[in-house]
Design an enzyme around this catalytic site. Structure first.
Site, short mmCIF file in Angstrom:
data_model
loop_
_atom_site.label_atom_id
_atom_site.label_comp_id
_atom_site.label_asym_id
_atom_site.label_seq_id
_atom_site.Cartn_x
_atom_site.Cartn_y
_atom_site.Cartn_z
N GLY A 15 32.20 66.22 11.63
CA GLY A 15 32.79 67.29 12.46
C GLY A 15 32.25 68.65 12.03
N THR A 130 34.09 71.27 6.12
CA THR A 130 35.09 70.59 6.95
C THR A 130 36.32 71.47 7.07
OG1 THR A 130 36.73 68.80 7.00
CG2 THR A 130 35.76 69.24 4.86
N ASP A 134 39.87 68.40 2.82
CA ASP A 134 40.33 67.14 2.25
C ASP A 134 39.37 66.59 1.20
OD1 ASP A 134 38.30 66.62 4.00
OD2 ASP A 134 39.25 64.93 4.99
N ARG A 176 42.94 65.47 10.22
CA ARG A 176 42.75 64.02 9.99
C ARG A 176 43.86 63.50 9.09
NH1 ARG A 176 38.11 61.15 11.28
NH2 ARG A 176 36.86 63.01 11.36
O1 F6P Z 1 37.23 66.24 10.35
C1 F6P Z 1 37.35 67.29 11.25
C2 F6P Z 1 38.17 66.90 12.44
O2 F6P Z 1 38.25 68.00 13.31
C3 F6P Z 1 39.56 66.34 12.13
O3 F6P Z 1 40.49 67.36 11.84
C4 F6P Z 1 39.85 65.57 13.38
O4 F6P Z 1 40.75 64.51 13.12
C5 F6P Z 1 38.51 65.03 13.78
O5 F6P Z 1 37.53 65.85 13.15
C6 F6P Z 1 38.24 65.01 15.25
O6 F6P Z 1 37.00 64.41 15.46
P1 F6P Z 1 36.26 64.37 16.88
O7 F6P Z 1 35.75 65.74 17.17
O8 F6P Z 1 35.17 63.39 16.69
O9 F6P Z 1 37.29 63.96 17.87
#
Ligand code: F6P
Length: 327
Positions: A15, A130, A134, A176
């Site tokens: 992400g 990120t 985490d 997450r």
């Molecule tokens: O890890 C970053 C994040 O934004 C999390 O907070 C979230 O759960 C996830 O990525 C969402 O991922 P995607 O953009 O693939 O839906």
């Protein structure tokens, strides 16, 4: 003796997070200053597998420090999970003589870096990029501050309308499996409750507290729900509360991906610049398989596997404070 690095590759993976561009800029310019050649790897590990790799110079990173997203693009690459994909990636790096890598991403990206480095003996330096914060071993990650500020701005606006209508709002934030965005944005907006995956959610206590507040005519309430909370998201909680307290006006707002975009805050730009600079220092010093973290405002080099192995902990003191301040 470790071989001297001459050509490095840089990529962003997983992400995206605000500040990734500032980190790319810092890595590229520090590397060029030290007479290293730099290659930008597009779309994360996918670019390594598909040979989507291009040389970068000082101008390639001009005018990006203030931009969200990542100029190198990003992805979550399935091929890189398999040995065959990683071998292809290594052969592509080898063709260009790339002998060191900087990976900007989260724990999944670090896991990939560690396996790759062990298999092919190529130094990999991680930068924690990120919004989720985490990663164990660092006080901050690139993007967390901006994302949290975005959430705070949105929650402040929600409070205006919650107040106008005497409503309960359940605001779901990203993170997450981690509750840091929820915790920080909740404290900063005076939220009445904060539900995070690191703590057991006591539904009974939530209902009792809302009943008690109703009795003393405190009808404006904001509960921040981390998307990874064990009970479920804000929609699940809303259903539960409506069943138990049908007289309450409840609304749900899921903040979603707006938390990932936008111009990075000053803090994220400075953090990314410092970390990017140190990533190149790491490679020049011959370090392998570490990531650059910040602890008590000092840069630290931490083994990649520590970021992956350990879980962050949220101290009991923070949770006690949240309760006291949210009466
Ligand atoms: O890890 C970053 C994040 O934004 C999390 O907070 C979230 O759960 C996830 O990525 C969402 O991922 P995607 O953009 O693939 O839906």
């Amino acid at each position: 003796m470790t071989k001297k690095i001459t050509k490095i590759g840089i990529l962003t993976s997983g992400g995206d997070s605000p500040g990734m561009n500032a980190a790319i800029r810092a890595v590229v310019r520090t590397a060029l200053y030290n007479k290293l050649e730099v290659f930008g790897i597009n779309h994360g590990y996918m670019g390594m597998v598909n040979d989507d790799i291009t040389p970068m110079d000082g101008r390639s990173v001009a005018n990006i420090i203030q931009r969200g997203g990542t100029i190198l693009k990003t992805s979550r690459c399935k091929e890189f999970l398999e040995y065959e994909g990683r071998k292809k990636a290594f052969d592509n790096l080898n063709k260009k003589g790339i002998d060191g890598l900087v990976i900007i991403g989260g724990d999944g990206s670090f896991r990939g870096a560690q396996i790759f480095s062990n298999e092919f003996n190529i130094p990999c330096i991680g930068l924690p990029g990120t919004i989720d914060k985490d990663i164990a071993g660092t006080d901050y990650t690139i993007g967390f501050d901006t994302a949290t500020n975005t959430a705070v701005e949105a929650i402040d606006k929600i409070r205006d309308t919650a107040d106008a209508h005497d409503r309960l709002f359940l605001v779901e934030v990203m993170g997450r499996d981690a509750g840091y965005i929820a915790l920080h944005s909740g404290i900063a907006t005076g939220a009445e409750n904060i539900l995070i995956p690191e703590r057991k959610t006591d539904l009974e206590e939530i209902i009792l507290s809302l009943e008690e507040k109703e009795k003393r005519k405190k009808l404006v309430n904001i509960i921040i729900v981390a998307e990874g909370d064990e009970f479920g998201g804000a929609n699940d909680l809303s259903k539960y509360i409506k069943e138990k307290l049908p007289s309450l006006e409840v609304r749900v707002c899921i903040l979603g991906h707006i938390q990932r975009g936008g111009a990075p805050s000053c803090m994220d730009r400075v953090l990314a610049s410092r970390m990017g600079y140190h990533a190149v220092e790491c490679l020049l010093e011959g370090k392998h398989n570490v990531f650059v973290g910040i602890v008590n405002n000092k840069m630290h080099y931490i083994p990649l596997n520590e970021a992956i192995k350990k879980k962050q902990r949220i101290s009991d003191d923070w949770m006690k404070m949240v309760k006291i301040l949210a009466t």
